[in-house]
Design a protein around this motif. Structure first.
Motif, PDB file in Angstrom:
ATOM      1  N   VAL A 190       0.823  -1.212   0.000  1.00 42.18           N
ATOM      2  CA  VAL A 190       0.000   0.000   0.000  1.00 42.18           C
ATOM      3  C   VAL A 190       0.859   1.264   0.000  1.00 42.18           C
ATOM      4  O   VAL A 190       0.507   2.264  -0.629  1.00 42.18           O
ATOM      5  N   SER A 191       1.994   1.232   0.685  1.00 44.21           N
ATOM      6  CA  SER A 191       2.867   2.410   0.685  1.00 44.21           C
ATOM      7  C   SER A 191       3.391   2.692  -0.720  1.00 44.21           C
ATOM      8  O   SER A 191       3.626   3.854  -1.081  1.00 44.21           O
ATOM      9  N   GLY A 192       3.534   1.640  -1.528  1.00 46.45           N
ATOM     10  CA  GLY A 192       3.929   1.849  -2.920  1.00 46.45           C
ATOM     11  C   GLY A 192       2.902   2.677  -3.671  1.00 46.45           C
ATOM     12  O   GLY A 192       3.266   3.527  -4.502  1.00 46.45           O
ATOM     13  N   LEU A 193       1.621   2.455  -3.382  1.00 42.45           N
ATOM     14  CA  LEU A 193       0.568   3.272  -3.991  1.00 42.45           C
ATOM     15  C   LEU A 193       0.707   4.728  -3.560  1.00 42.45           C
ATOM     16  O   LEU A 193       0.569   5.645  -4.373  1.00 42.45           O
ATOM     17  N   ALA A 194       0.982   4.924  -2.269  1.00 44.88           N
ATOM     18  CA  ALA A 194       1.093   6.283  -1.740  1.00 44.88           C
ATOM     19  C   ALA A 194       2.259   7.030  -2.383  1.00 44.88           C
ATOM     20  O   ALA A 194       2.155   8.222  -2.708  1.00 44.88           O
TER      21      ALA A 194
END
Length: 262
Positions: A197-201
């Motif tokens: 999810v941090s990759g999306l951010a």
């Protein structure tokens, strides 16, 4: 002036009534979503809590996965816009919103006024979603609500390398068979979700301050794992699960004010 926002997700239905775009006067959450009686239950429940009837509500906006099937709405709006608006209401000044829902995960970039600038969504794979966490909890034979508390007990978190939900499930089973502690496995699961999810951010454009919305935000283990990945504290408002419904109600109010000005 009363407006209502209804957020119909895949796993839960939420509704709020807001007075004059400022004060939440009623809030309801039902732990079943689209395709069930959840939307009607949450709709009737929030009206009853506020002590009003549909005729007292000036406008209803629906959002979420099942928004197009909610006949009582005057308008439907994407949950991306609604979550951004709702979090800005709950936590003014937030620049990045992370929402981990039952079916997808989203990262929203907001400008200084709380308006949506950009977003990235993962909706092609269960990994990094609430469904993924539920599947892992079933394998571990623990309630999903206890995962955050259990991960806090981890002494030697394991690495869950698989990004596919199916392969991750097999990996967890192998870890259990090898005698790994459940707490260490859960901590590894949380770290895996946080990495994805941090990759999306990062792709959406991360700017502090950061907040999380949605039911998964109540899992402290996930929040702490996200904080480590993004190297920033993350705010979780008390009404994090209602952010989409709040945003929908605020957009309903804005619609009405726009008509008045015209």
């Amino acid at each position: 002036m009363l407006t209502m926002g209804v957020d119909i997700g895949s796993t839960a239905s939420k509704a709020v009534i807001i007075r004059d775009g400022k004060e939440i006067v009623a809030r309801q959450l039902v732990a079943v979503g689209t395709g069930t009686r959840g939307p009607q239950q949450v709709y009737q429940g929030v009206l009853a809590q506020a002590g009003v009837v549909r005729a007292d509500i000036a406008r209803v906006v629906a959002t979420g996965y099942g928004r197009l099937k909610f006949a009582e709405a005057d308008r439907e709006l994407s949950e991306v816009s609604c979550h951004g608006r709702g979090i800005s209401f709950l936590c003014p000044g937030i620049r990045t919103v992370i929402d981990i829902g039952g079916q997808d995960a989203k990262a929203l970039a907001l400008d200084l006024g709380g308006n949506l600038e950009n977003f990235i969504m993962n909706d092609k794979c269960a990994a990094g979603t609430g469904r993924f966490l539920e599947a892992m909890a079933r394998v571990l034979d623990i309630p999903v609500e206890e995962m955050g508390m259990l991960s806090a007990q981890a002494q030697h978190p394991v690495s869950i390398s698989s990004t596919c939900a199916v392969f991750a499930e097999s990996e967890v089973i192998s870890r259990l068979a090898a005698g790994e502690q459940a707490a260490d496995i859960v901590a590894g699961i949380h770290a895996s979700v946080a990495r994805k999810v941090s990759g999306l951010a990062v792709r959406a454009g991360v700017h502090a301050p950061i907040a999380m919305s949605g039911g998964v935000a109540k899992n402290r283990g996930i929040v702490e794992a996200m904080e480590r990945e993004l190297h920033s504290p993350i705010t979780v408002p008390e009404d994090c699960q209602l952010a989409g419904a709040i945003g929908a109600a605020l957009f309903a109010y804005r619609d009405l004010k726009s008509v008045e000005r015209s």
